[in-house]
Structures are given as C-alpha cells and as structure tokens.
Scaffold this active site. Structure first.
Site, short mmCIF file in Angstrom:
data_model
loop_
_atom_site.label_atom_id
_atom_site.label_comp_id
_atom_site.label_asym_id
_atom_site.label_seq_id
_atom_site.Cartn_x
_atom_site.Cartn_y
_atom_site.Cartn_z
N HIS A 84 0.86 -1.18 0.00
CA HIS A 84 0.00 0.00 0.00
C HIS A 84 0.90 1.23 0.00
O HIS A 84 1.75 1.39 0.87
CB HIS A 84 -0.92 0.01 1.23
CG HIS A 84 -1.83 1.20 1.23
ND1 HIS A 84 -3.08 1.18 0.64
CD2 HIS A 84 -1.64 2.46 1.70
CE1 HIS A 84 -3.63 2.38 0.77
NE2 HIS A 84 -2.78 3.17 1.41
N CYS A 85 0.72 2.11 -0.97
CA CYS A 85 1.58 3.28 -1.10
C CYS A 85 0.87 4.50 -0.49
O CYS A 85 -0.21 4.87 -0.97
CB CYS A 85 1.90 3.53 -2.57
SG CYS A 85 2.87 5.03 -2.83
N ILE A 86 1.48 5.11 0.54
CA ILE A 86 0.82 6.26 1.17
C ILE A 86 0.89 7.50 0.27
O ILE A 86 0.04 8.37 0.36
CB ILE A 86 1.41 6.60 2.55
CG1 ILE A 86 2.94 6.78 2.46
CG2 ILE A 86 1.04 5.55 3.59
CD1 ILE A 86 3.53 7.42 3.68
N ASN A 106 -1.92 7.06 -2.09
CA ASN A 106 -3.16 6.77 -1.38
C ASN A 106 -3.91 5.62 -2.04
O ASN A 106 -5.13 5.64 -2.17
CB ASN A 106 -4.06 8.03 -1.34
CG ASN A 106 -5.26 7.85 -0.45
OD1 ASN A 106 -5.20 7.12 0.53
ND2 ASN A 106 -6.35 8.50 -0.80
N ASN A 107 -3.15 4.62 -2.48
CA ASN A 107 -3.74 3.49 -3.20
C ASN A 107 -2.82 2.29 -3.05
O ASN A 107 -1.63 2.45 -2.80
CB ASN A 107 -3.87 3.87 -4.69
CG ASN A 107 -4.89 3.03 -5.41
OD1 ASN A 107 -5.58 2.21 -4.81
ND2 ASN A 107 -4.99 3.23 -6.72
#
Ligand SMILES: [Zn+2]
Ligand SMILES: [Zn+2]
Length: 427
Positions: free
Chosen positions: A182-184, A187-188
């Site tokens: 999950h990539c902050i 946001n996805n």
C-alpha cells in the site's frame, strides 16, 4: 539568515515527524526493536513530551499513515511544485544567462508532466480489487504455490476465497490481486491493475530528481567559471592571510549566494540515492515476477524454518509432529509414538499419503496417481525454488505487468476499472 531558519525548521519538522512515526503504536518499526530499547525509548519519550502532544501526535500519525486520506498526495504535490518553482526561479535564469542559445526548459517539463500523468494513474486506477464478480476469473490467472499461498484460503473480512498472490489491505479494506504494497504517497494499493503505472511513476520521478540535480550543479559550475571564483582567494579571519579558495569554502560561498539552489541540489542528491534504491528494488521484483509482499512472506517463512531447526536440532522429532493420515497398505501396520518415530527416523517427515509397510516408512512418490497434489509437493519445495515460482522469464514477466489481462480471453478482459470514490474508506 532566512535560509538558516528555513533549514532548521525543515530539520526540526523532519525529526518530529520521524519521532512520531517511530513511537506510533501501529508502527512496524517499533515492534522490531528489542524490548529493552523499546522500554527505554518510550520512557524517554513519555518523560520529555507532554501527554497531550503525544496523544495528538500519535492520532495524527495514525490518520496520515494508517488510513486512506489525501495528506501525503498533497505533500507530494507541494514538494514537486516547490522543487520545480526553485528550478524556474533560481536555476533556469542562471542557465539562460550563461547558455542563452540552449533550450533548458523542455526536458524538465517532459519529466514533470509525464510524472504527473503516471502519478494520477497510479492514484486513480483500480489496483485489482477482488469482488464476487471477478474472483473466479482472477483465481484462474495464477497457481497457488502451496507455501506462501494455499488453495481455498478465505479472507475473513471480504468473505471471498483469495486467489493466489492476493492479499487483504487493511488500509483500503479490500483484497487486492497480485498485491505488492500500500503506497501512502498515491493513497492506493499497488497491485496487478496499476503496477504498470506505478513503475513509470517511479522511473519518471527518479529522472526528474536526477535531472534537477544535474541542472542545478551545471548552473553552479557555470556561475563559478564565469566569476572565476576558484582563481581568487579569501582572507582568513584569524590570521589575516589571503588563502586560495578550497572546495568547502566554495560550497560555503555558493550557499550564501544561492541558498535555495544549494539546498535543492543537496536535497535532490540525497533523494536520488534513496529513491534510486527503491526503484532498483522494484525493477528487480518486476524482472523476477515477485512482489514486495512475497519477499516479506518468504523471509518470514525462512525465519520460521530457521528458528524451528534451531529449536529441534539433533532430535528430529519435531519434524514428525503429525502421524495421522497414515494409510496401512499390506504388511503389519505398527503404530509408533512420536518419540519412537523420531528415534527410528531422525529428521524424516511423515506426510499424508505416506505408508508404513512391514514397519518401514514408504514415501508416496506417485505424483500421477493423484494421492499427492501439486500443492503438497510444492509445500516441500525449497525457498529458492519458490522464490522463482512465478518467474517466467524477463519478457513474459514484463508482459504480465504491462498487459495484466493478456492471460484472459477477450470477454473477461479488464475485470476491474477505476477506483470508485464512494468505496474509499475513512477510518
Ligand atoms: Zn479481503
Ligand atoms: Zn491499500
């Protein structure tokens, strides 16, 4: 002086955010520290920082890093626009003064807009959410390996059978097909659906960072050459002597004359190294058809096996923890206790499908007879064999990333589309 305040503010903010990330209860970093360090660190933190600030900080960190929100997307936008603003305001005018005939604007603009497009797609394209409608189609894309992924495993939240290579993302609250991480910043999640955009995003960002650093360094070299700074000297404030300019003195001079340029160049050089390592790691994973999640799972499995071996060295009994499922075919069937089995067959495992005939353990090697499934066979494969389980060669691996639905027939292509906004869960 303004610059010194700006720089100190930057360092202070960075330190405070790092501290809160480290002490956040859900932080994986803290759980890896030993209990002793953890206790000491927490004691110091709780003594020094007032409770109200601590609670506020932890809540803020939890919101920013462990829920779906647009904060880091905004931070990314501000950083990119801020860096490009310094490039336009300070570096480009210097380049146009010393090299007026060259086009210095085209390359940074190409990188900026291509990165913005890849960023937008990484944020908005569905990473591969698994739904009741597409679960059977997605399950047909990859085989289970029997170790990291087992057939028939159900997600306790989504109540759907997980296809191989999928994982439930607790932040997005959805199972994601070919889950990477999950990539902050976007946001996805990064999964089968948007890895084809995430990679170009990393590559164009890396190109933008390196290009910015090179342009800044080039402008500083032209400025130094034009004023012939290296041919001059400076007066030592202690001795009053005139000394030749050295590189540290030159950097100090440039820092005072062009503080924003030097700040941008040094930040970009540091970022180029960190981002470069991250990009190379992801390229390696793509070329070997692995995901970050699978690397993590593999290392967890390897650690579990290592600790199990260390704890049972010499006995061999723990390998035979389950003697049920033994099929008696002919001969005298002798029931052995775990200890007896371990003493007679050190470091040998009894598996479902194996037999005891005349007191001898016979391993079931009849693969074609269907007694031993592919999954059982793979559950005993080595880590090395498993790490390349999905590796089909460079071109096929790249094809899977950039044409993720090429394995499906035309009617079922693109089993998921853009991320519906209403599905974004805020916690
Ligand atoms: Zn799930
Ligand atoms: Zn996610």
């Amino acid at each position: 002086m303004d610059f010194v305040f700006f720089f100190l503010g930057y360092i202070g903010l960075f330190s405070v955010v790092s501290l809160f990330v480290l002490i956040s209860p859900s932080s994986p970093l803290l759980t890896r520290l030993s209990n002793w360090i953890k206790t000491c660190a927490l004691k110091v933190v709780y003594t020094v920082i007032p409770n109200i600030i601590l609670t506020w900080g932890q809540t803020a960190v939890h919101y920013v890093f462990y829920t779906r929100n647009h904060v880091m997307q905004l931070v990314f936008g501000v950083l990119v626009m801020g860096g490009n603003a310094i490039l336009m305001r300070d570096i480009l005018p210097l380049l146009y003064i010393f090299e007026p005939d060259k086009n210095h604007l085209l390359v940074p603009m190409i990188f900026l807009f291509s990165n913005a497009a890849a960023f937008h797609l990484s944020c908005s394209v569905d990473p591969g959410r698994i739904t009741r409608q597409n679960v059977s189609v997605l399950a047909s894309l990859y085989e289970v390996d029997g170790k990291m992924y087992k057939s028939g495993t159900e997600c306790s939240t989504c109540k759907l059978v997980k296809p191989a290579r999928s994982k439930h993302c607790s932040i997005c609250n959805h199972c994601i097909h070919r889950f990477d991480h999950h990539c902050i910043w976007t946001n996805n999640c990064v999964g089968a659906g948007n890895l084809r955009f995430f990679l170009p995003f990393l590559l164009t960002l890396q190109a933008m960072v390196i290009n910015g650093a090179v342009m800044g360094l080039h402008a500083m070299v032209l400025y130094t050459d034009h004023l012939k700074i290296l041919d001059t000297g400076y007066v030592d404030p202690h001795t009053g002597q005139v000394l030749p300019i050295t590189i540290p003195v030159l950097i100090q001079h440039l820092f005072m004359q062009h503080p924003r340029c030097v700040f941008l160049i040094s930040s970009l050089l540091m970022l180029a190294v960190l981002l470069g390592l991250f990009t190379i790691y992801h390229l390696y994973l793509v070329l070997h058809n692995q995901t970050t999640n699978e690397r993590y799972k593999m290392s967890a499995l390897t650690n579990a096996v290592t600790s199990s071996n260390n704890g049972t060295s010499g006995s061999g009994v723990a390998h035979c923890s389950n003697l049920t499922g033994v099929t008696p075919i002919g001969g005298a069937v002798k029931t052995l206790s775990k200890e007896q089995w371990g003493a007679q067959h050190p470091r040998q495992c009894m598996k479902v499908g194996d037999t005891i005939r005349n007191g001898k353990h016979r391993v079931n090697n009849n693969m074609d007879g269907g007694r031993k499934t592919q999954e059982e066979k793979l559950s005993h494969a080595s880590d090395e064999e498993l790490s390349c389980f999905y590796n089909k060669g460079v071109w096929q691996n790249l094809k899977e990333v950039f044409l993720p639905w090429s394995g499906l027939d035309r009617k079922t292509k693109e089993p998921y589309g853009a991320v519906p906004k209403k599905k974004i869960k805020r916690q």
